[in-house]
Each structure stands twice: as structure tokens, then as C-alpha cells.
Design an enzyme around this catalytic site. Structure first.
Site, PDB file in Angstrom:
ATOM      1  N   GLU A  29       0.859  -1.163   0.000  1.00 15.30           N
ATOM      2  CA  GLU A  29       0.000   0.000   0.000  1.00 15.30           C
ATOM      3  C   GLU A  29       0.907   1.227   0.000  1.00 15.30           C
ATOM      4  OE1 GLU A  29      -2.172   0.861   3.566  1.00 15.30           O
ATOM      5  OE2 GLU A  29      -3.556   2.218   2.515  1.00 15.30           O
ATOM      6  N   ARG A  83       6.283 -12.119   9.320  1.00 22.21           N
ATOM      7  CA  ARG A  83       6.944 -10.888   8.930  1.00 22.21           C
ATOM      8  C   ARG A  83       8.268 -10.770   9.663  1.00 22.21           C
ATOM      9  NH1 ARG A  83       2.681  -6.792   9.930  1.00 22.21           N
ATOM     10  NH2 ARG A  83       4.106  -5.505   8.743  1.00 22.21           N
ATOM     11  N   LYS A 141       5.013   1.050  10.436  1.00 24.78           N
ATOM     12  CA  LYS A 141       4.953   2.322   9.713  1.00 24.78           C
ATOM     13  C   LYS A 141       4.657   3.465  10.671  1.00 24.78           C
ATOM     14  CE  LYS A 141       3.378   0.579   5.255  1.00 24.78           C
ATOM     15  NZ  LYS A 141       2.175   0.285   4.458  1.00 24.78           N
TER      16      LYS A 141
END
Length: 762
Positions: free
Chosen positions: A31, A258, A268
Site C-alpha cells: 500500500e 513478517r 509504519k
RNA sequence: UGGGGUAUCGCCAAGUGGUAAGGCAACUGGUUUUGGUCCAGUCAUUCGGGGGUUCGAGUCCCUCUACCCCAUCCA
């Protein structure tokens, strides 16, 4: 090629082999709402790497379904990162927004099928209706709208007749599903916002769950790899594709863990916080775990990719040690980059017996780097050495210059300290020294033994430079955020000296400053007038370790402590296995009867008393005359396993077959191990045990005369193992048993094999 | 507490019933005009705990425990 494969590659390989797909197509679907970091590098390496390994393709798709958070600049950063890492996507950069019309059409189709509805509950109401993790939700009253009404409403949503939040489109799945994702997930929401690519063409935007699977399908993706937190979403992924009858071939989702790294944050949000608060200079601050940060710091793309490949792929949440990343960059740079000299904390040395100047030949590469290249090193009476490389009161094991210990100037002469000059505060300002003219590097006839060679820079020709020494951004292994920042993560050294060649010759982009580390000119701040070097990573330093200085050592200590404690703890809770709920009265009676009348052991009687299904099977088998203990084991192990995936009505065998099997074991016609194989065959074919054993020739071999030759054969086949065994490697015994059993197709009686082996191996 | 996952060395991680791979870190010793590199060696009688099945279990069965994810109109 015969390297060990991770579980994702295993899946791909099997799918290709089985003909499920004829080509693998993956995708990297970020994204564009932030800068990509090392975690994305892992995802990139996986998706592009797998496509490359299997000669397939990988798409780059911007998952731009939320116009309020996404920006073109982030999309740009992502493209740069992929390219920089050395990957090329197949075709153009794709966007979920490219498919908005098709997605809309699929939504209409779902509505027509009665599988989606427009809901007009408020956001809070939707939340309340959804229920909680432990309580089922309730379906919205609006879920009963007619197809026509839904179609009309949805179209008007698209036309912009409603305000944000007035309506949403939801899938009609199951409001009481234990999987929260299946409680009528939202498919579309209204957002009167400007989209970075489609502008104002749309005011409704698809949600991730709806858009992702369909975008994958539209693009012909075969394997959709994502991270663990999407595991629950897989049900929605499959539901949408299945409900719309899309495929095969169609994509399937697989999840992997991850990347986490110690001394680093990866979210983020936290990264953005660092940037916004000014704690770092930007997304490309060399201390940031962003691709841009590593790039500016001087990391090579190859080192990042190597790192990603070295950490493996699994489903276990884990935290990789940054030391592994540091190893990757050292490993990449070591055989490549020129060695030059730089003095960070200069201490002037005046060589009293040297006059004039000269230029010394100095190779850029050490003996173990097979590369050619050298420069002329200016040398004269005044030079700088590292302040650390002189000690008036040296600690034990100190190899460098002291009042009593000479040292070699790398590529030059051996010098000796004659006098130490200090200012009024006692700080050393200068060393007066003497050199040995016959000790020149490469032409040394002095015979002087020195403990080490140190770097130096000629005072007359060296350049002043700024050097930025980076350390880990956080001072704790598992940082929460800004409160855990390492105050010393950046040390700026303004008054360093680098040798001439670094500035004038520039033999490479990256350098090793000898004995210090790998460095890279800062791409933003370094200019001709004002050279600035970033330390990419220090060299390993066993002296610092040994002399126990620096915070590294401190961290080691504080790190070691909880670990010792952990180990301690590990042993401790061996006291009590968890308590199981007690048996009720009827169960208790059954339990007692099984124990007393049938001679079952507690571990057998207990579960049988509890589980009705297993028990009825067991009892029925008993009536057919099976031995209780053997039958109990069969039921408890084999049947129980199958019942995990199949319901009891679907079993292809009954008590008779089980009893027959038990009897064969009892009579030693087959071994228990073979019985398990027979059982599997029963499950598969539905045949009776007798038929199976007959057909397969699985009768047990118990005659030593038949087994002995095989034992001999095995022993002669592995003479070195036999030797090892006789030398005391008793673990090998199992190996021999295994080999003999394998040679007989598992039919040899293990008890006999053991006896025979025991005797022959003596 | 419902559901979905995961547990193998200090950190990653192979392992699919038959001798517990490998990398990082650490620690020895050797080479070295970088206290780097390189080379040689050491580093899990044991796989989260407990039971069971088996000649043999990290792998199969039962059970317990710990941790992660899910109740954004985020992805």
C-alpha cells in the site's frame, strides 16, 4: 538447485509438478502509504525471488484502495526500492485502482446472487452488531433488503448521492462465525476523497478483503503470499472467489511471518513518528530501517537481498539479530572495496629524524583480496595517528604505540616514541617520535618486531573530512518507541583526516577505512569542499571486546543476565502437568470397569471413558473378540487421528475390521508397525485387514535364519558406521535396525532384528 | 473466554518414524604489516512441559503451558 527449499517454494514446486498451474505468478502488493523498510525487502525478495527461481513472473501492484492515506511519492519510493534491490516486475506497475470498474461489476454480481447487501447502520452500530470475540454477532436489519433495492442503493452510492458513512456494502456470510472476519465483512465504503490516480471518478472504494483476492484473480496470480496477520482473512479471500465461481485456475493465499529485528522498530506508525518528531532527519536517515535509509547509509542491495535469503521463511514469529544484517554487509564489502586510511581522532606525531617527503606505494587491497590497484601515499615529518593508538599506560595486551613499544605505520615505517608533549591540563597534544629508515614497508631490513600496524594520515596532504558514526537507533532489544531511543546513535566527527587518494582518486564508492569499518560518502551532504562519510558498519573488533570497553560490552552483560534467568526458569516448572477435568460418575464407573475387568492402563481407560465415539467403537470391537489392550491402542491412536479430520459416520471400516486387525497383532502375524500401515490402507481402500495383508505380503518375518543374512548385508554395506558404533557411538544402533527393517519392507520382526544385531555388533 | 496460528542452541532455521543440517553470535588455536579477512576446532544425550503408541518419536496419539493474530467504514 538442490538447495533446501522453504515451505513456500515447496508449495510452488508441488503445484507446478502436479500441473495445477503451468507457470508461477506472484505479486508484491504494497500500500503506497509509507516508505518501504527492510520488512518489505523480505517480502520483495520472497515474491520476486520465487518467481525468478521458478522462471515465472512477479507483478508490482500498488494496493491503492484507501485514497485518504496514499500518496504518489510513496509509490515512487516503492518502485525505487524494488529496482534498487535488483528486481524487475513483469509488465507495467499495476494498481488495484486499475480494476475499480471490474471490482464494481463483481460487487453487483454478488448483490444479484443475494450474497451482498447495502447496510445503513452507523459505524458504531456495525461495531455493536458484530459481537465480540467470544459472543456471536447479530445481522443488521438492513440485510433483508431486496436485490433490487440493494442494486439501486449501491448504484446511488457510486453516483455520490450519499455522504461518507451513510451506507456500506457488505458480504452476507455468517454473523455468528467464530472467525470475526466472516461476520459480514465490509466490501465497499463511501469516501468523497481525491484518489491519487483515479482523481474524483469514484466516491466508493473497495475494502482490502474484497479488492485483494479479485485483483489477484484478475492478474492471473497463482500464489498470493502475505504475512501472518492475514491468516484469518484467508477465509474471506476464498469465500469471495468461490462464491463468484472464479477459477480454476485461481490464486491461493499463503502466509509467512513478517520480519522483526532487535534494536529496531518496523511499524509504519512508529517509523513515521520518528520522522515527524524530528528524532531522525527523514525517511532516509541512515539510522532508519527503511530501504532509503540503508541505501543512504551505504548498504549494498546485494547485502540486503543476501540477508533476506539468509534468515529463511517460516510461520514462527521471530526476532532476527541485527548482527545478521551487519554480517551480510561486511561479507559483501570485504572482498570488494579498497582499503584506505582515515584518522578519526587525530593525534599529531612529529618524526624528528625525518626530513623532506616521499610517496610510498600502497596497495588498495590486502593480500587476501585478489584485486589489483594501488596509490601513492604521501609521507612526511608530520603525520596524524589515532589518539587511541597511543597509550602512556597501556593495558595488558595492548599492541599499539607506547613509550616502550614501537609500532608500524601501515605501508610505511616503524616508529618509536621519544617524548610525549602535553598541555597544561595534562592532555597529550603531540608525540615526538623517531623512525627507522631501514624499516620501510616491503623493504624492511631492520629486524624490528612490532605487535601491530596502525593507520595514519600525512598532515600536509591529508583532507579534513566529516565522518558520521552510526550506532543502533534504539538502546534496547525490543524498543517500544521514542522513549527507548539510543542517545548515542549518531556521533558526528568533524575533524577527521582522510588520505589524499580518497578525495582525489576515488577508486570506488565505498571504502574500508582500515581498522575502523566500511564507509560511504553521504549522497546528500557530501561534496567536494566538504567530504562527509557515513560509517556503514564497523569492523569486528576483538580488541574492544577483550578490553571490555564501549557500550557493546555493557549491553552484552545486561543481555546475558535475563538469559541466565530464563534458563533457570525453564527447568523449574516441571512439577505439575496440567490438571484434567475429573471424570463424572458414569465415566468413573466405565473407567473402573476397564481397569479391573479388561486390564487397561489408566492412560487407556481414561480417554475411552470420556469419549463416546471411541468407546462405542472399542466396545463393539471387544464383542468381536479383540484383545482389549491392543484394541484400545488401535482405537486411541489410529482411529483418534483419523477422527480429527473425518466424522465417525464416514469411517470406511467398522469394529469387525478393527478386531481382525487386533487379532493379527495378537497372533504376531504382523507387527504393530505394519498394523499401522494396514490401517492406513483400510482407510484408503476400505478393504479388510486380512485382504490387505494378503495382497501386500505384509506377514511378519520372525525366523532368525531369514533375517540374519540381511543383517550381515547391512553391516557389510556400512563398514564405517560399524566401526563408529564399536567406538562407542551407540546412537547408531537405531540406524542399523532401520536399515534391516527397510530391507525387508518393514516385515522383519523388530524384536528378532534387535537380538540379532545386538549379537553381531558385539 | 470463541476462532486462527506458532514453539528445535543466545538469535534465525532445516528436519515428513531410523546418527538433531546450516548460518549468525560466542569461544579456542593458526595465518596476517587491518586486534579485519581467511583457516582449523568447540558450541542441542535433546526438540515448550507431562503422559502414551513403537524395537525406535523432534516427527504419530492424548493432554497441559506460553506467546502471536482477529471485535478499523486500515491494509
Amino acid at each position: 538447485m538442490e538447495k533446501k527449499k522453504d515451505f513456500l517454494r515447496m508449495i510452488v514446486q508441488e503445484d507446478l509438478a502436479s500441473g495445477k498451474y503451468k507457470e508461477v505468478v506472484t505479486r508484491f502488493p504494497p500500500e503506497p502509504n509509507g516508505f518501504p523498510h527492510i520488512g518489505h525487502a523480505k517480502a520483495i525478495t520472497i515474491n520476486f525471488g520465487i518467481a525468478r527461481d521458478f522462471e515465472g513472473r512477479c507483478h508490482l501492484r500498488m494496493d491503492d484502495t484507501n485514497p485518504v492515506t496514499e500518496e504518489e511519492k510513496y509509490a515512487k519510493a516503492i518502485e525505487d526500492a524494488v529496482h534498487w534491490l535488483g528486481f524487475e516486475w513483469d509488465g507495467p506497475v499495476r494498481h488495484t485502482s486499475d480494476y475499480f470498474q471490474r471490482l464494481y461489476d463483481y460487487a453487483v454480481q454478488l448483490i444479484k446472487m443475494g450474497k451482498a447487501y447495502v447496510d445503513s447502520l452507523s459505524e458504531e452500530e456495525i461495531r455493536a452488531y458484530r459481537g465480540t470475540v467470544t459472543e456471536p454477532g447479530r445481522r443488521s436489519p438492513y440485510a433483508e433488503r431486496s436485490v433490487e433495492e440493494n442494486l439501486d442503493l449501491f448504484e446511488r452510492m457510486r453516483k455520490g448521492e450519499f455522504k461518507d458513512g451513510e451506507h456500506v456494502l457488505r458480504a452476507k456470510i455468517d454473523m455468528s462465525s467464530p472467525n470475526m472476519q466472516l461476520r459480514d465483512p465490509l466490501l465497499y465504503r463511501i469516501r468523497h476523497a481525491h484518489h491519487m490516480r483515479t482523481g474524483d471518478a469514484w466516491c466508493i472504494y473497495p475494502m482490502y478483503d474484497f479488492a485483494h483476492c479479485l485483483s489477484d484473480y484478475i492478474e492471473g496470480i497463482t500464489h498470493s503470499f502475505c504475512t501472518l496477520e492475514f491468516e484469518n482473512n484467508r477465509a474471506v479471500y476464498d469465500w469471495i472467489l468461490d462464491t463468484l465461481h472464479l477459477g480454476p485456475p485461481r490464486p491461493y493465499q499463503y502466509e509467512f511471518a513478517r520480519l522483526n529485528m532487535n534494536y529496531t522498530v518496523m511499524s509504519k506508525r512508529k517509523l513515521k513518528e520518528l520522522v515527524d518528531s524530528g528524532k531522525v532527519s527523514g525517511w532516509d536517515d541512515p539510522r532508519m530501517p527503511t530501504i532509503a535509509g540503508y541505501r543512504r547509509r551505504g548498504y549494498t542491495p546485494k547485502s540486503i537481498v543476501n540477508f533476506c535469503n539468509s534468515i529463511g521463511i517460516s510461520k514462527a514469529n521471530s526476532v532476527v539479530d541485527v548482527a545478521q544484517l551487519e554480517h551480510a554487509i561486511r561479507d559483501d564489502l570485504n572482498p570488494k572495496v579498497p582499503r584506505v586510511m582515515c584518522v578519526l581522532d587525530p593525534l599529531k606525531v612529529v618524526i624528528e629524524n625525518y626530513e623532506g617527503s616521499e610517496e610510498l606505494d600502497a596497495s588498495y587491497y590486502p593480500h587476501d583480496v585478489p584485486k589489483e590497484g594501488s596509490r601513492k601515499l604521501p609521507f612526511s615529518k608530520e603525520i596524524y595517528i589515532e589518539r587511541d593508538d597511543f597509550s602512556e599506560n597501556p593495558p595488558k595486551g595492548y599492541y599499539r604505540l607506547t613509550p616502550d613499544q614501537p609500532v608500524r605505520l601501515r605501508h610505511a615505517y616503524v616508529i618509536r616514541c621519544k617524548e610525549v608533549i602535553k598541555d597544561e591540563t595534562g592532555r597529550i597534544t603531540e608525540i615526538r617520535a623517531e623512525y627507522y629508515p631501514n624499516s620501510r614497508s616491503g623493504a624492511d631490513t631492520s629486524g624490528i618486531k612490532v605487535k601491530s600496524a596502525i593507520q595514519w594520515v600525512d598532515a600536509a596532504t591529508g583532507y579534513r573530512a566529516e565522518v558520521r558514526l552510526y550506532d543502533r537507533l534504539f538502546r534496547v532489544e525490543n524498543p517500544r518507541g521514542i522513549e527507548d531511543l539510543n542517545p548515542d546513535s549518531l556521533k558526528i566527527v568533524k575533524g577527521a583526516y582522510v588520505e589524499r587518494a580518497v578525495i582525489e582518486e576515488k577508486p570506488d564508492e565505498r571504502f574500508q577505512f582500515e581498522r575502523q569499518g566500511y564507509f560511504y560518502p553521504d549522497p546528500v551532504d557530501s561534496g567536494g569542499e566538504h567530504p562527509v562519510f557515513n560509517r556503514i558498519v564497523s569492523l569486528k573488533d576483538s580488541w574492544a571486546k577483550q578490553s571490555g570497553k564501549g557500550k557493546e560490552a555493557l549491553q552484552k552483560v545486561s543481555k546475558a543476565e535475563p538469559k541466565a534467568a530464563k534458563k533457570e526458569k525453564k527447568k523449574e516448572p516441571s512439577g505439575e502437568a496440567g490438571r484434567v477435568a475429573p471424570l463424572d460418575e458414569t465415566q468413573r464407573k466405565i473407567f473402573d470397569r476397564y481397569r479391573e475387568e479388561l486390564g487397561l492402563r489408566e492412560e487407556q481407560a481414561n480417554p475411552l471413558a470420556r469419549d463416546e465415539v471411541l468407546r462405542s467403537l472399542f466396545e463393539a470391537g471387544l464383542e468381536k473378540g479383540a484383545a482389549p489392550v491392543i484394541l484400545a491402542n488401535l482405537v486411541l491412536n489410529e482411529v483418534a487421528r483419523e477422527l480429527k479430520t473425518v466424522s465417525s459416520e464416514e469411517l470406511r471400516y467398522g469394529p469387525e475390521e478393527l478386531a481382525e486387525l487386533a487379532k493379527m497383532i495378537e497372533e504376531e502375524r504382523i507387527s504393530v508397525k505394519i498394523a499401522k500401515q494396514v490401517f492406513e490402507e483400510m482407510v484408503r481402500s476400505g478393504e479388510s485387514p486380512g485382504e490387505i495383508v494378503e495382497a501386500k505380503g505384509w506377514e511378519q518375518i520372525s525366523d532368525p535364519q531369514k533375517i540374519l543374512p540381511i543383517v550381515d548385508e547391512v553391516l557389510t554395506k556400512y563398514p564405517e558406521k560399524v566401526a563408529q558404533y564399536r567406538e562407542g557411538n551407540r546412537k547408531l544402533f537405531g540406524f542399523f535396525v532401520g536399515q534391516v527393517l527397510k530391507a525387508t519392507g518393514g516385515r522383519a520382526n523388530p524384536r528378532i532384528v534387535n537380538e540379532l544385531l545386538n549379537r553381531t555388533l558385539k
